[in-house]
Every structure is written in structure tokens, then in C-alpha cells.
Design a protein around this motif. Structure first.
Motif, short mmCIF file in Angstrom:
data_model
loop_
_atom_site.label_atom_id
_atom_site.label_comp_id
_atom_site.label_asym_id
_atom_site.label_seq_id
_atom_site.Cartn_x
_atom_site.Cartn_y
_atom_site.Cartn_z
N GLU A 55 38.72 52.17 44.02
CA GLU A 55 38.19 50.82 43.79
C GLU A 55 37.84 50.11 45.10
O GLU A 55 37.30 48.99 45.07
N GLY A 56 38.09 50.72 46.24
CA GLY A 56 37.60 50.21 47.52
C GLY A 56 37.97 48.77 47.83
O GLY A 56 37.19 48.03 48.45
N ALA A 75 38.68 53.14 52.37
CA ALA A 75 39.26 53.13 51.03
C ALA A 75 38.36 53.86 50.04
O ALA A 75 37.13 53.78 50.12
N GLY A 76 38.98 54.59 49.14
CA GLY A 76 38.22 55.24 48.06
C GLY A 76 38.47 54.50 46.77
O GLY A 76 38.92 53.36 46.76
N CYS A 84 43.56 52.15 41.47
CA CYS A 84 44.66 53.03 41.85
C CYS A 84 46.00 52.47 41.38
O CYS A 84 47.04 53.06 41.66
MG MG Z 1 41.88 52.25 47.34
#
Ligand code: MG
Ligand code: AMP
Ligand code: AMP
Ligand code: AMP
Ligand code: AMP
Ligand code: MG
Ligand code: MG
Ligand code: MG
Ligand code: MG
Ligand code: MG
Ligand code: MG
Ligand code: MG
Lengths: 205, 205, 205, 205, 205, 205, 205, 205
Positions: free
Chosen positions: B137-138, B134-135, F178
Motif C-alpha cells: 500500500e506504499g 515501500a511496497g 499490510c
Molecule cells: Mg508498506
């Protein structure tokens, strides 16, 4: 998701009374209870209501057993260097034990005295998963990682001063490990490492 | 330590000629070869000397098989959200496959659309270990971690802009996951996640 | 302060013409000249006016010798791990040689493969001072420091990605080394390490 | 690696009882003992069991001599500016003395009063190696480095406030010194600087 | 607030056409025009419409004079060390001149060669205000500040690499200067320093 | 700008006497008064002079009502996970109430236990604006944002340790959410979130 | 959650072909389509398949309308200072318009020229919600916040250099705004600000 | 360099005894003495030996006058917003006065209430140099800078919490001010600002 582990209380920032109350409630429901980052005062409060509560002082852990503990056949190795990292190492080791794992501690094997570490290679290779604790330059997981073929959970500690930046140096070092098979948990998070290692260890049971 | 995995070349920063030469040398010794962070140019150079080289373009991986691939019974789940994280997810998935694992991809399950993720719960619970990419906010590993009882290797990606600081936001979020059982590798390190997951997966074989 | 060393040009950010002109001026005064961070274009420009200019391509160094080079009896060890750190290692090694030192390179001794490093212990102990180059987790100087009794100059490199933050991980690791006798220079500063090592080495001549 | 130096206890974070016990054990084996970051309470505990223990209060060092101290011919210069840096400077100076070095202190030579420093040039040039301590803008090693031809070990201190960020300003300044021959240890690490300087100084004995 | 200075265009990020148009508009209104961070292309575009436009290439400044320039009696000293800092130093010096100040440049006086700086003390003391430019360890304003009794505007530059972090080392050093009378502008902001210095200088006219 | 809200005193860093005096002055003018970050001592001092002062201990808020409180038809949802975030959540909830809003609290809905959150979807969708508080990985606003169609004000908390860096992990995660429709206030700023939410809520009245 | 807004494509990092394909697919389903961070090449590819696609070049937005646009009665104010912030301001303004809002732009009102801003106070007070864009010191939302009684969404931009650290200065300033009612989105995130503002604006319709 | 100012003692980190001794020594030599960051205890110790010592409690300054104070014709304006910034503002104001300057304070003019600031424009324009103190978003110097034509010394304060990072937000904002003529000193450095302002002010005497 029920995983068959004790219920956990993170005691830091809670008053002894709050911890006592939460612990009593869990214990009454028949759960094993594990309190981390617990001070002696937390323990004393819990002890008042749960006679079989036990305190692990270096690990800062309170344990209340409602059920018989089982022990895994596979062994989790807990590997650490200096005496300053022991609270975190013991948090990991005691947590893993209380989650039903057989645990073997290998302490005092800092990378600055590589010969001591080398004398433990056979033992290191007997583990199913290793928790590796290190502060300062955080190099231990990398060296251990080059010696074994099992997964390693690395725990950076906040031990140090100056450019250590409260554990940042060890954290970054571990994330950049040139040994494969190393994954990392938060600074000082012995509990989390034990939890991950425990999930891994029971795959083989 | 021999672990029975392919030999690995990290291609970034190496010229096509350097990669070709290293690959050829490894292949001649009878090893399987895996080249990560490989461009098409790296692949073309390798293809000149190893006719059975294969290129996985999204994963940016070159594979040369010298030996028959086995497949594990236990399955590694590779779970990711948006299309931007796919190169890292594929680096993880393809690496895991080339290391002999049975791999199942679950993509397009971002936490901002939680219903899609929820519809996959049964499948998520069937995995022996999960790699979670995941990018931004992970948050994905935390949510997945709350749904399953297997270990999770979390991979932050550098996808994003501004206060993302090249993956720092996702990295910190994952290190601070409030789900237990999550450990973390370096930003964009799909390879390393696959390696750790693979070591874990074979414990159950 | 005259120290008997070559005059030095830091070529990065200067045009080939600027470097040629500065080099020519120094050379005419009878100085040895050392150009660091030099591209091939820098070298070609210098070569036009100084026929005996030599180019070390991995080290990215131009050398113009006006005087006979002497060699020290004491040896500076240049110790590094992977191939990616070689440009910095060579910048250190070549600089040290051009400053009149006897230099011995020990490469490919990363801490993830500790046995190779251990097989070099006798040689490591024969040095008067060691320059130790490492990227990523930057652990090499600590391990070497535990094996020898001479001073170590540690050089972090910017090799890596993600949480490496352009060499920050290795820099912090080295500043926090739990081996005593390690001091540190700037990220990628092979030249500076060679200079310090050279000042140390000549104490024993 | 035996280097002939005292055994060292890093007292910070240890209780007086722990330090007393470690010190007694070392002393009984016939070692000289050096305790750094020692409070008066640490000292009092040690004094109970080792009558010849000595306390250096500014340096916060405990020393227990089992053996006759030797003195080197070569001199280590310890150079510092303001009074706030003195604890670190004294940690360096006393450590170096206890390791058998002849030490000369030059204090109160901050770069904001350059004339005082200039009046010491001859003395500065008489040293075999210099330990240079500075906080705030950390400029002293650069200026001294331009005046002498010996190696310099720079120690940033955490003295300051605001954009000093606990010594970061001085650390970065020293790592970026435009004087060659300067290498750096951790913030406030007077002990480490003395250790490196001592290894260098004995090359010339 | 009208201050009697040229109108200023910050050219970076603007196209040559945009700069030409803005410059023409200002010039037609009878203003002097100053374009900073201007490339040769910016200049060529401006030259098409303003025949008396002048380009200062090291300073990257375009000037169009509509009015007679006056010169102050008080002198602004622009003091810098290495050649790499010259673009910023010249941005300051040329801006100050175009704002009507008498400017004196003192270059090549780095703190690593303190004697050259000391030979300029009389001249340094003749200035009404000093702009002091330095990269890397950023020590020059502190040393100069100890030698003079006028206000100093310090400009950190982004020259350097590694732990320089694009000028952060010099910026922090200057903010922590142990010389009083030093205030600081943004990294590489020669223009801003000249503006402040100019406001100060005209107090004495 | 008069907005019809109570006058606010930020009590942190003020003595009980200072707060008492400010509160009394405001109250005498007929204003409602709201004191944030108030300790019990602050409250006791205020109580001496304002008999109808009320203390909200978890929220650390003092309220003195001079006027009848109205309640909005539109509801502000205050959504939070663990007990550690409650002080910030209560600062938000109580502030919003004292500003005249109808407030509904949904606590104990952390993303690691997604089912509890899912069981609240209908209620979440009934709010006009949501304040979403989360520490550690700060994922809650993103998941909630995917479930509702109203604006969300996200509040990162400083709860955590290690790589949490005093709330930085949650802050960055929220800025990189997101889910669209999420905007962010300062770490621990429950007051500010309530203020923004209140301005939004009254648009619909 | 259906909110009645266009489907959105984040074009950065996607090829023109990828964007064309996604846009065509959405458009065929009858959705309005909004492409952000779109280059002219992205637009040209989309135009090939969607004849009524429109390109907003400063905003870098592609719009394809399948349905009639409505306009809100309530007005969103988009307030910005210099020309450098215009791309982000236009991304916000055009996005808000394409989401059906009536939008009013107030540009060129930087806080360094406060009189221009003051002359707009009446207009500022007529908005239902304000999007406030600012780079560098990011002060605009605070000043505007003191003048109006509606909610403000603040957008920091990455415009600047040096200690601006790619928008960090403006981001931190906005998070620390001493005006209440200000919430913040990611650096350069004009789209996200418009989305939040749009959700707020329609509360009043 | 003698500048005719009092001798200064930075009291923080010194014991009352140390300060008393230093102050007495200076006073005996006939100097005026200024002690900054002085606690009441520091003052009491000094008072014992210097009967005419005066304590400024908000400014935390001790003053001992040996000589008659003069007052400049030119006025230094000290401009600040909230009550929390007053200690730093008073450190600046009192220091400037003790250095012989005529000082005028303008407090309670935060940028969130711009009308109060605007009502002071004439007074602001009467100053020869302005010291501008601000915490949090640090916007005050920019707004003031747009209203006046004199040089401004900006002082960021550490007042705030969360993303304020101990004054970093205000520091970065001030370094990035879009008003020209603003230069910056260290966080909380009221003394340094007064010193610079004083050097500037006396140019006009
Ligand atoms: Mg994400
Ligand atoms: N994508 C990757 N990220 C991090 N490490 C990698 C990656 N691919 C390969 N490696 C590591 O790099 C080593 C090979 O590096 P090299 O010898 O430079 O080609 C392998 O043994 C792996 O441990
Ligand atoms: N002031 C100091 N700073 C950094 N390291 C130190 C210091 N003093 C001692 N040490 C190191 O700490 C080791 C002893 O640590 P310990 O075993 O925890 O007492 C010594 O061998 C030294 O390498
Ligand atoms: N080199 C520079 N660095 C910082 N600010 C500058 C520079 N040059 C010009 N400026 C400022 O930028 C403004 C012009 O910006 P612009 O209207 O975008 O051309 C001037 O009024 C100056 O305040
Ligand atoms: N918890 C809080 N966090 C941030 N700002 C606050 C808080 N409480 C009050 N404020 C702001 O602080 C102002 C009052 O500050 P003061 O005048 O110092 O008491 C109020 O007008 C609010 O804008
Ligand atoms: Mg260690
Ligand atoms: Mg390495
Ligand atoms: Mg200093
Ligand atoms: Mg310099
Ligand atoms: Mg949370
Ligand atoms: Mg602005
Ligand atoms: Mg303010």
C-alpha cells in the motif's frame, strides 16, 4: 511539523463560503494563507474578509500575507514548454515564491524546438533546483536533466487528448526518464513540486 | 555534465562478459565504477579483471573504487518496512554511500506497526533528505512525511501479488501522498532515488 | 499486392523445422527470403537447406538472397539511443537494407546527452526518412522531429522496468509527440518501421 | 526547421480572443495561418481582424491565406468509413489541402460493406500516400493496406462507446495491423496524419 | 441441464494423473469425454486407461467416444487467418465436431489479403453459423459479418506482441465490430465458441 | 432474507418522482425507508408524501422512520481523514445509525498527521468494528489496523486528481494493506461498508 | 496489538533456510507459527528444526503448534466452486482453523449449477460469517449474499485466462456485488480473508 | 447482405435534422426504419415528416413501419435484473420485436434474490435464445446459463460506480462466465444483442 510556510487551502470542491471561512480563521491566527485551485469566486469571497488578499489568475492561487516575505539566495528554476502547461507552471512558480523562494521562469522551451532550450543552458545551470513541467510526451525533464547537475522535480500535466489519457503519457515518461536526478509528483501537481523544491532549496540557505 | 560520481553500468540484460569489458574500460580511465542489478556471475566476471571489485549481494551492486571515498556531513536516511523491500532499500543505500554520502538505515518500520516508527522520530528528524521505500500500500512516505521537515524521495517496490499489479498500488499511493514534500521515482528504482537524494544532500555541504 | 520485396517469415513461435520448410519453399520459387525474430536454431535449420542463408544476430534476422540487391539513392536514417534498444534498431536497419535501401545508423544519441545528438544535425537532415527507436521515456523522435523536415517513423521499445509497463510509456509518449511528422508502429516492431520507411523512401527514387 | 507550411494554432482550450491575437500576429508577419479544433466562436473572432479568413465547419479548421496555394501532382487519398468519423477525416483532408497537397476523399467505405471498398481499388492504387481514418474496430487501414503498395497513415477515432474506451480499441487494432506499411498517429489526430502524409507526398514532387 | 454433449475436462493446471482419473470415471459412466488444453502427457495418461482415446495435437484436445457420433445437416464454418491462430481455430473446430456438428474449415483468409476471403463468399454464405477466429487487429469477424447473414461467434486470440496486450487489441476490436450479428467469447476460448455455435446450429436440425 | 433493516432506495439516476413513489409504497407497508445518494430535490419530493422524512445533507441520505430505533451496545467507529472524505464517511455513519447501531465518529485523523491519530488509540480500541474511509493514498486503514484488534471495513474514496484515477489509488492501496483484518468495499461505497459493519456489530449483541 | 493468534511467515520469495530460521526463532519464544505460501522445500527445512511441524499441501501452509488449539462455537463457512479455486479456499480454511475457529467447508457449489448451491441453504444460514472464494466471473458471493444474513468476506482468485487478467474480473465483480454485506480482500488472499473472518467470529464467543 | 430487417439509424451524435433527413430518405424507399439512442428531440423531428413514427421512450428507439410486422413462433427471452438496466433491456427487447421476433421480458430477477429467478425456470427453458442484461457484477448470464440449454447473448451495462469502471466489471465477468453457451456484445449494446438473437431465432422458423 512546523516548516515556516503559509497554511494551505485546496479550494477545489469547496464552496466560496467554505474557503472564506477557513481563510479568515487562519489569517486571524497570524498565518500567511495560500489557496490553490482557486476560482475567481473563491477569491472574491476571501477578499470580502481579508483586504490584502491577492489573486494570481493563471496560477489560480489566492495569497494572504500576514508576514513579510523573505527571499532565498538560491534560485528555483521553473521550466516549461507550451502555453497550455502555463497554469501548472504558474501554480508551481507562485507557490514557490509565496514560500519565500527566489524563482526564475523559463517558459516556451519545448523539446520539439531544442535550440531555444540550448540557448538557456547557462541559466539552467545556475539554479539550485529545477521544477520541470511538461505534458504530452513529457520529455522536457529528461533533456534538461542531461544538461544540469541539480535535482529536478518533474510535473506531468494533463494537457493533451486521445492516447494522452489525462496525463498518463507524461507521467509514465517522467517515471522512466533516462536522466538520473529526476523525481516526479502527481499529474498537474504544481503545488507539490514547489513544496518539494522549496524544502530542497532551503538546505543551501 | 560531470557531477563527480562513479560511472554506472546497468547490468540487467547484459552478459557477464559485456559488463566485465565495460567495467574494465571505465576503470582504466581512472573512474570509480558502480554496477547495478548485478548478479553474482556479473561480479565474478568483473573480479577477474578488477581485483578490488566488491559485491553487495542484497543490493545486487558491484563497486570498483579507483579513488578515495569522501563522506558528507549531512546524512541521507534510508527508511523501509519489511524484509521483502530490502533489495531495493539496499540498492538505494549502497548507491548513496558509493556516491560519497553518509547514510543511515532505518529498517523494519512498517506503517502497520506505527509504534516502532514513532520511536525513531528524533533520528528521522536528523536527516537532510530521506529515501523512503515501500511496497504494497506504499503508505510509509506519507506517514514519515508528516513527521519530518526534509524532502523525501519515495520508491515504490514491486513486492506483492494480485491487485498489487507489480508495484502499481504503491506507485499510485505515493503519487497521491497527502504529505507534501514527497516526490517519486520508478518502481524498484533504488538507484534513481539515491541519485536524486545525493544531488540534494550535497547542496548542504 | 506485389511490392518487389522479400517474402517474410515471422519466426517467433514457429519451430526451426517449420521455418526451414517455409523458407525452402519460398526460396525454390525464386523469392528473396527474410526471417525476423529468428533464433540461432532457426538459422541453423534454414542453413541446412539454403547454403547462402545469412544470420544477423543482433537483429535476429535470417536473410536468403535469390536476387541481386539494389541500393536506393535516398538514405533511411536509423536513429537510436542506448545499447539496450539495439536489437530493435538493428531489426529495422537490416530489414531496410534487405529491402534495397541505403541505410545509415546513428546510435548512442539519447536525449539525456543532447550534445551528441546536436553534433549529428547535418547528417540527420540528409535523410529522406528517419526511423527513430527509443525505450523508456521515448523522447527521441520528438527531439529529432524538431531538428529535421523529413517524415519520422517512431518505434517504441519494451526496454525498461516498473512503470515502463513493457513499452507502454514509450508508446504513449510517441503517440503524443509534440513534433509533427511523427507516426508510430507497434512496440519493438523494427520490421514494420523499416517496411513503412521503405515504401516512403522509394517514392523519391 | 522551416518546412514551408502554414503556421498552426491549436485552438482547443484557447479563448476566441487568444486565438484572434495569435492569428493576427502570424498573419501580419506574412504567414499562412491554420487554426485546428476551432469553434465557430474562434472563427468569428479571427474574422474580425482577418477578412479573408475561411471556416471549414466539419473539419473545425480556420484558414487564412497570405500566399498563393500550390498543388502537388502526387495525390493524398483520405479514406474513411462512417459519417461519425468525418470530422477527423475532414481535419486531415483540409489540413493536407492547406499544406498544398492535392487530396482525394474516399468516404463511406467501411469494412462491414467490403464491396464498396473493393469497387475503389483502382483509385486507391493511384495515391502516393493514404490517410486512413477509422473508429470502433479500426480495421480499415489493414484492409486497405492489403490492397495498395503505398504508405498508409492510420488515424484511430474516439467514435464509439463502451469497450471502445474513447478510441483505445481502434488505436490498438491499428498498432497491431497485420498489413505492413501502416503507421499510426494519436486518436482523432487528423492534423498530425495530414502533416506526416504531406512530408511523404512532397518527396515525390 | 443435460444438453447431450460430451463431459468436458479443462486439463490446464491439472496433472496427467488427475486428468486420467477424472476421464476414467466419466468414461465408466458411459459418457463421451472431451479434454481441452491437453498436453501430450495428459493424453498419454488417459490412453493408459481408455484405449480408444484420440489426441488432436494442434487443437490440444483429447476425445474418448463412448457413443456413436451424429452429424448435423447444418454446417458450422470455422474461419481463421494466419497459422498462429490455428490452435484456437482447431480447438473450436474439433470441439464442434465432437459435439456432433458438421464443420467446414476456411483458413488462411486474413483481412490483409482480402481477395482470398472474397473468393470464399459463396461458401461462407452456406453456413448456418460461423466461428471467426482472429488475433492482432481482430478485423476478420467484421469483414465476414458484412458478407453473410448468419450469426457469428468471434474468438480473439492472444497471438501478437507489444500493444497487443495478450489479446486485448483483438478482443476490443471484436466487441466494437461495426458489423451486426457478431458476439464474442473470451480470448483464446475456441471451446466456448464451439459450444455456443453448437447450441445455435442444432436449432435448425 | 429479512435482516430487520430499513428498505433501501438507491436514488442516483432516479427522478424525484420515482423516488417519491417508491418511498411512499415502502412506507405504507410499514417499513423504515433509507434513500442513499439523494439530492435535495429527491428529499423535497419525498417530504410531500411522508411528513416525517428527514434529510442528512452531507451524507445525502433520506430517512423515513416507521418504527422506534434501537441502539446497539457495541459501537461502530467511523474513522476518516480530511474534509473531502466527509460525504462518504457520513453516508457510512448515518446508514449505520439508521440500521440501529451506536456510532462514534473520529474525523480529521489523516496519516500525514499521525499524532492526532495516536491520541485516539484508546477510543479506537473500544470499537467492535471500524469503518475506515480514506482517499488519495488510502493508508488510514493500514495504520489503524496496526493499532486495534477488531475487524476493519475500508472504504476508498474517489477524492483526488491525476494519478488518483477516480479512487483507484486508494482502492489498490487498501486491497494491498499490510495490516491483517482489513476488507474492502467499492470506491465511495459508504452504504455498503455500514451494511457489512452492521452485520458484524450485531453478532455481539 | 496482541490478538492471540499464531505468528505468521509469508514464505513466498524467502529461501527454505530463511523460513527455517524465522520459524525456529518464533517457536523458541513459545509462539504458534503459521507459514503461508509454503512449498514442500520450505516445509522440509522447517521440519528439520521443529519436529511437530505439519504441512497442508493443498493450502500450502506449514503449522507449528506450541499451544493447545481451542475451537469456537460459532462456525466460519468456507464456500467455493470449482477444483481450481481449492488452493485459495484451503488457505482460508486451514488458516481459520489454526486461528482457533470451527470451520465448515462447502465446495463444488459454482453458480453455473445453482441447484447444488440451493440444496445447501440451511447450512449456509447456520454460519456466523462466510468466506466466499470464486474466480472467473466471481459471482458466488453475490448469490450467497442473497441467501444469508451474515457478513461475507469475498476472495477473488486468479484462476482463468484471457480477459480474466489474473483475477481482475473476479475482483471487480465482487467489489460491485449487488448483494449488501460483502467485503473483499486481495486476489488469492485466502489468509487475509481468514484473518478478517476470525476477528468477526470471535465477537460472538 | 439483405437480411429483411429495418434500416437502422444510430442517432447519438447526430442532430435531429440529420436524423429526420436520413429517416425520410429511407422511408421513401419503402424501408422500415429503426432509430436507436434517440432522444425525444430526434423523435419530434422525425415525426414532422413521418406521421406513423412511434417513440419507445425507455428504449430510446424510434420506429417507422412501412410494412406489416411478422412475428416468429420461437420466442426470444429478454432477462434483466434491476430497474437501472431497463433502458438497455428495452433497447434489446424493442429492437428484437421490430425485427419480427416474438419477445418475452423477464425483469427484476437479479442474482442477489435467486428465488425470484428460480421461480421462472420453466419459462426460461421455453425460449429459443435468451438475451441476458446485467450491470455491476454481471453474474446473471452465468446463473441463467446453468439453468437453460439455449444460446445466451449477454449484454453488460455501464450501470454502477467506482470499481465498476463504466461497465468493465460486468463485461469481464461475462467474458469469463463459467457457464458455456454465453457470448457477449459491447457494453450497453442492447441493439447488437437483439440483432444476434434475431439471426439465431430465425434459424428455427
Ligand atoms: Mg508498506
Ligand atoms: N538500477 C537502475 N535503475 C534505473 N536506471 C539505472 C539503474 N542503474 C543504472 N541506471 C542508469 O543507467 C545508466 C547506465 O545504463 P547502461 O549504459 O545501459 O549501462 C546509468 O547512467 C544510469 O542513469
Ligand atoms: N489537431 C491537432 N492535434 C495535434 N496537434 C496539433 C493539432 N493542431 C495543431 N497541433 C500542433 O500544435 C502546435 C500549435 O500549438 P499551440 O502553440 O498551442 O497553438 C502546432 O505546431 C502543431 O504541432
Ligand atoms: N478451453 C476451455 N476454455 C474455457 N472453458 C473451458 C474450456 N474447456 C472446458 N471448459 C469449461 O470447463 C468445464 C470443466 O472444468 P473442470 O471441471 O475444471 O475440468 C467445462 O464444463 C467447460 O464449461
Ligand atoms: N450508496 C450505495 N452504494 C451501493 N449500493 C447501494 C447504495 N445504496 C443502496 N444500495 C443498494 O441498492 C439497492 C437498492 O437499489 P434500487 O432498487 O435500484 O433502489 C439496495 O438494496 C442496496 O443493496
Ligand atoms: Mg512536452
Ligand atoms: Mg530513451
Ligand atoms: Mg470502422
Ligand atoms: Mg487478424
Ligand atoms: Mg488519506
Ligand atoms: Mg466462479
Ligand atoms: Mg447484476
Amino acid at each position: 511539523v512546523r516548516r515556516g510556510y503559509p497554511e494551505v487551502i485546496y479550494c477545489e470542491g469547496k464552496t466560496p463560503e467554505q474557503v472564506r471561512e477557513i481563510a479568515a480563521r487562519m489569517y486571524e491566527k497570524g498565518s500567511d494563507v495560500l489557496g490553490t485551485r482557486a476560482s475567481l469566486d473563491h477569491f472574491k469571497a476571501v477578499k470580502e474578509v481579508c483586504d490584502n488578499a491577492v489573486y494570481y489568475d493563471v496560477a489560480r492561487i489566492i495569497s494572504i500575507r500576514a508576514n513579510e516575505a523573505k527571499k532565498t539566495k538560491g534560485v528555483i528554476g521553473v521550466v516549461a514548454a507550451g502555453t497550455s502547461d502555463l497554469p501548472v507552471a504558474e501554480e508551481a512558480a507562485v507557490t514557490a515564491e509565496l514560500m519565500g523562494n527566489t524563482v526564475k521562469r523559463i517558459y516556451d522551451v519545448g523539446v520539439a524546438g531544442i535550440h531555444r532550450l540550448m540557448s538557456k543552458v547557462d541559466e539552467l545551470r545556475s539554479f539550485r533546483v529545477i521544477i520541470c513541467i511538461a505534458g504530452m510526451e513529457g520529455a522536457l525533464p529528461t533533456v534538461v536533466g542531461g544538461l544540469v547537475a541539480c535535482p529536478i522535480i518533474a510535473v506531468p500535466t494533463s494537457v493533451g487528448y486521445g492516447a494522452n489519457f489525462h496525463g498518463l503519457s507524461a507521467l509514465l515518461a517522467m517515471l522512466n526518464s533516462c536522466s538520473s536526478g529526476v523525481s516526479v509528483v502527481n499529474i498537474d501537481n504544481g503545488f507539490g513540486a514547489a513544496y518539494s523544491a522549496s524544502l530542497i532549496n532551503r538546505i543551501g540557505e
